[in-house]
Design a protein around this motif. Structure first.
Motif, PDB file in Angstrom:
ATOM      1  N   ASP A  69       6.411 -83.402  42.289  1.00 48.26           N
ATOM      2  CA  ASP A  69       6.506 -83.786  43.749  1.00 48.26           C
ATOM      3  C   ASP A  69       7.646 -84.705  44.437  1.00 48.26           C
ATOM      4  OD1 ASP A  69       4.003 -82.353  44.161  1.00 48.26           O
ATOM      5  OD2 ASP A  69       2.982 -83.893  44.073  1.00 48.26           O
ATOM      6  N   ARG A  70       8.116 -85.591  43.452  1.00 49.90           N
ATOM      7  CA  ARG A  70       9.189 -86.435  43.878  1.00 49.90           C
ATOM      8  C   ARG A  70      10.587 -85.745  43.792  1.00 49.90           C
ATOM      9  NH1 ARG A  70       9.699 -91.068  39.413  1.00 49.90           N
ATOM     10  NH2 ARG A  70      11.519 -91.569  40.774  1.00 49.90           N
ATOM     11  N   VAL A  71      10.778 -84.739  42.890  1.00 50.77           N
ATOM     12  CA  VAL A  71      11.777 -83.873  42.991  1.00 50.77           C
ATOM     13  C   VAL A  71      11.922 -83.047  44.165  1.00 50.77           C
ATOM     14  CG1 VAL A  71      13.251 -82.252  41.656  1.00 50.77           C
ATOM     15  CG2 VAL A  71      12.165 -84.051  40.426  1.00 50.77           C
ATOM     16  N   ARG A  72      10.716 -82.322  44.488  1.00 53.97           N
ATOM     17  CA  ARG A  72      10.752 -81.444  45.484  1.00 53.97           C
ATOM     18  C   ARG A  72      10.905 -82.163  46.959  1.00 53.97           C
ATOM     19  NH1 ARG A  72       5.778 -79.097  43.258  1.00 53.97           N
ATOM     20  NH2 ARG A  72       6.304 -78.038  41.585  1.00 53.97           N
ATOM     21  N   ASP A  73      10.248 -83.252  46.985  1.00 47.97           N
ATOM     22  CA  ASP A  73      10.419 -84.086  48.184  1.00 47.97           C
ATOM     23  C   ASP A  73      11.860 -84.539  48.483  1.00 47.97           C
ATOM     24  OD1 ASP A  73       7.761 -84.161  48.506  1.00 47.97           O
ATOM     25  OD2 ASP A  73       7.266 -86.333  47.890  1.00 47.97           O
ATOM     26  N   ALA A  74      12.763 -84.650  47.543  1.00 44.55           N
ATOM     27  CA  ALA A  74      14.117 -84.856  47.315  1.00 44.55           C
ATOM     28  C   ALA A  74      14.883 -83.491  47.812  1.00 44.55           C
ATOM     29  CB  ALA A  74      14.448 -85.387  46.125  1.00 44.55           C
ATOM     30  N   GLY A  75      14.348 -82.401  48.018  1.00 42.91           N
ATOM     31  CA  GLY A  75      14.912 -81.081  48.282  1.00 42.91           C
ATOM     32  C   GLY A  75      15.493 -80.446  47.152  1.00 42.91           C
ATOM     33  N   ILE A  76      14.997 -80.890  46.003  1.00 46.13           N
ATOM     34  CA  ILE A  76      15.644 -80.431  44.853  1.00 46.13           C
ATOM     35  C   ILE A  76      14.467 -79.420  44.026  1.00 46.13           C
ATOM     36  CG2 ILE A  76      16.685 -80.698  42.453  1.00 46.13           C
ATOM     37  CD1 ILE A  76      17.255 -83.396  43.512  1.00 46.13           C
ATOM     38  N   ALA A  77      15.062 -78.005  43.556  1.00 44.77           N
ATOM     39  CA  ALA A  77      14.226 -77.026  42.869  1.00 44.77           C
ATOM     40  C   ALA A  77      13.813 -77.652  41.648  1.00 44.77           C
ATOM     41  CB  ALA A  77      14.867 -75.938  42.788  1.00 44.77           C
ATOM     42  N   THR A  78      12.634 -77.306  41.117  1.00 47.92           N
ATOM     43  CA  THR A  78      11.989 -77.693  39.939  1.00 47.92           C
ATOM     44  C   THR A  78      11.926 -76.413  38.972  1.00 47.92           C
ATOM     45  OG1 THR A  78       9.825 -77.651  40.620  1.00 47.92           O
ATOM     46  CG2 THR A  78      10.895 -79.597  40.801  1.00 47.92           C
ATOM     47  N   VAL A  79      11.823 -76.722  37.733  1.00 47.49           N
ATOM     48  CA  VAL A  79      11.465 -75.870  36.603  1.00 47.49           C
ATOM     49  C   VAL A  79      10.753 -76.530  35.595  1.00 47.49           C
ATOM     50  CG1 VAL A  79      12.189 -74.256  34.939  1.00 47.49           C
ATOM     51  CG2 VAL A  79      13.291 -74.272  37.117  1.00 47.49           C
ATOM     52  N   ILE A  80       9.792 -75.850  35.183  1.00 50.41           N
ATOM     53  CA  ILE A  80       8.841 -76.758  34.010  1.00 50.41           C
ATOM     54  C   ILE A  80       8.834 -75.809  32.873  1.00 50.41           C
ATOM     55  CG2 ILE A  80       6.839 -77.523  33.490  1.00 50.41           C
ATOM     56  CD1 ILE A  80       6.428 -77.988  36.358  1.00 50.41           C
ATOM     57  N   GLN A  81       9.075 -76.049  31.746  1.00 51.52           N
ATOM     58  CA  GLN A  81       8.951 -75.334  30.538  1.00 51.52           C
ATOM     59  C   GLN A  81       7.592 -75.580  30.050  1.00 51.52           C
ATOM     60  OE1 GLN A  81      11.105 -76.423  27.163  1.00 51.52           O
ATOM     61  NE2 GLN A  81       9.970 -74.995  25.797  1.00 51.52           N
ATOM     62  N   VAL A  82       6.684 -74.439  30.014  1.00 53.42           N
ATOM     63  CA  VAL A  82       5.268 -74.617  29.520  1.00 53.42           C
ATOM     64  C   VAL A  82       4.849 -73.690  28.346  1.00 53.42           C
ATOM     65  CG1 VAL A  82       4.648 -74.557  32.143  1.00 53.42           C
ATOM     66  CG2 VAL A  82       4.789 -72.523  30.908  1.00 53.42           C
ATOM     67  N   TYR A  83       3.925 -74.385  27.595  1.00 58.32           N
ATOM     68  CA  TYR A  83       3.538 -73.745  26.485  1.00 58.32           C
ATOM     69  C   TYR A  83       2.710 -72.423  26.554  1.00 58.32           C
ATOM     70  CZ  TYR A  83       5.103 -78.298  25.468  1.00 58.32           C
ATOM     71  OH  TYR A  83       6.038 -79.574  25.812  1.00 58.32           O
ATOM     72  N   ASP A  84       1.935 -72.245  27.321  1.00 58.76           N
ATOM     73  CA  ASP A  84       0.937 -71.256  27.455  1.00 58.76           C
ATOM     74  C   ASP A  84       0.703 -70.782  29.074  1.00 58.76           C
ATOM     75  OD1 ASP A  84      -0.944 -72.996  28.266  1.00 58.76           O
ATOM     76  OD2 ASP A  84      -1.494 -73.383  26.420  1.00 58.76           O
ATOM     77  N   ILE A  85      -0.216 -69.614  29.036  1.00 58.60           N
ATOM     78  CA  ILE A  85      -0.320 -69.098  30.466  1.00 58.60           C
ATOM     79  C   ILE A  85      -1.289 -70.221  31.292  1.00 58.60           C
ATOM     80  CG2 ILE A  85      -1.889 -67.276  31.674  1.00 58.60           C
ATOM     81  CD1 ILE A  85      -0.853 -65.578  29.573  1.00 58.60           C
ATOM     82  N   ALA A  86      -2.313 -71.019  30.588  1.00 59.51           N
ATOM     83  CA  ALA A  86      -3.085 -71.988  31.156  1.00 59.51           C
ATOM     84  C   ALA A  86      -2.254 -73.106  31.719  1.00 59.51           C
ATOM     85  CB  ALA A  86      -4.133 -72.292  30.223  1.00 59.51           C
ATOM     86  N   MET A  87      -1.503 -73.559  31.103  1.00 59.66           N
ATOM     87  CA  MET A  87      -0.456 -74.743  31.597  1.00 59.66           C
ATOM     88  C   MET A  87       0.539 -73.888  32.899  1.00 59.66           C
ATOM     89  SD  MET A  87       2.109 -76.992  29.551  1.00 59.66           S
ATOM     90  CE  MET A  87       2.673 -78.533  30.203  1.00 59.66           C
ATOM     91  N   ALA A  88       0.865 -72.818  32.646  1.00 62.68           N
ATOM     92  CA  ALA A  88       1.690 -72.048  33.934  1.00 62.68           C
ATOM     93  C   ALA A  88       0.840 -72.141  35.134  1.00 62.68           C
ATOM     94  CB  ALA A  88       2.296 -70.639  33.230  1.00 62.68           C
ATOM     95  N   GLN A  89      -0.562 -71.847  34.948  1.00 65.06           N
ATOM     96  CA  GLN A  89      -1.218 -71.851  36.419  1.00 65.06           C
ATOM     97  C   GLN A  89      -1.770 -73.040  36.799  1.00 65.06           C
ATOM     98  OE1 GLN A  89      -4.318 -69.492  34.376  1.00 65.06           O
ATOM     99  NE2 GLN A  89      -3.605 -67.568  34.969  1.00 65.06           N
ATOM    100  N   GLN A  90      -1.248 -74.209  36.154  1.00 67.58           N
ATOM    101  CA  GLN A  90      -1.713 -75.436  36.937  1.00 67.58           C
ATOM    102  C   GLN A  90      -0.769 -75.865  38.215  1.00 67.58           C
ATOM    103  OE1 GLN A  90      -1.048 -78.539  33.992  1.00 67.58           O
ATOM    104  NE2 GLN A  90      -2.813 -77.894  32.745  1.00 67.58           N
TER     105      GLN A  90
END
Length: 90
Positions: A69-90
């Protein structure tokens, strides 16, 4: 198109030197990659990355808790490396 990511997992002084070396003046779009454990160890690292104004901030090796949220509020795109499908769905 983003040309690449600068991985930063060190102290703020080293991070700032890395960001300053990015050829933004040449019009190159870039991203900054941080490690979640480094943000936990040094919370100012994320603020430093946001201040640099990259086109994208990626965080690896940790849960997406608080920082997206802090990054998006600054107008910057985000990418998160996840370990599994469950984490990707968060």
């Amino acid at each position: 198109m983003i040309r690449g990511l600068i991985e930063v997992d060190a102290c703020r002084a080293q991070a700032t030197a890395t960001f300053d070396a990015v050829p933004r003046a040449a019009g190159v779009r870039y991203g900054i990659e941080l490690l979640a454990w480094a943000i936990e160890r040094d919370p100012e690292l994320l603020a430093c990355a946001i201040t640099a104004g990259p086109d994208l901030i990626a965080v690896s090796f940790g849960a997406p808790e608080g920082w997206p949220d802090r990054v998006r509020d600054a107008g910057i795109a985000t990418v998160i490396q996840v370990y599994d499908i469950a984490m990707a769905q968060q």
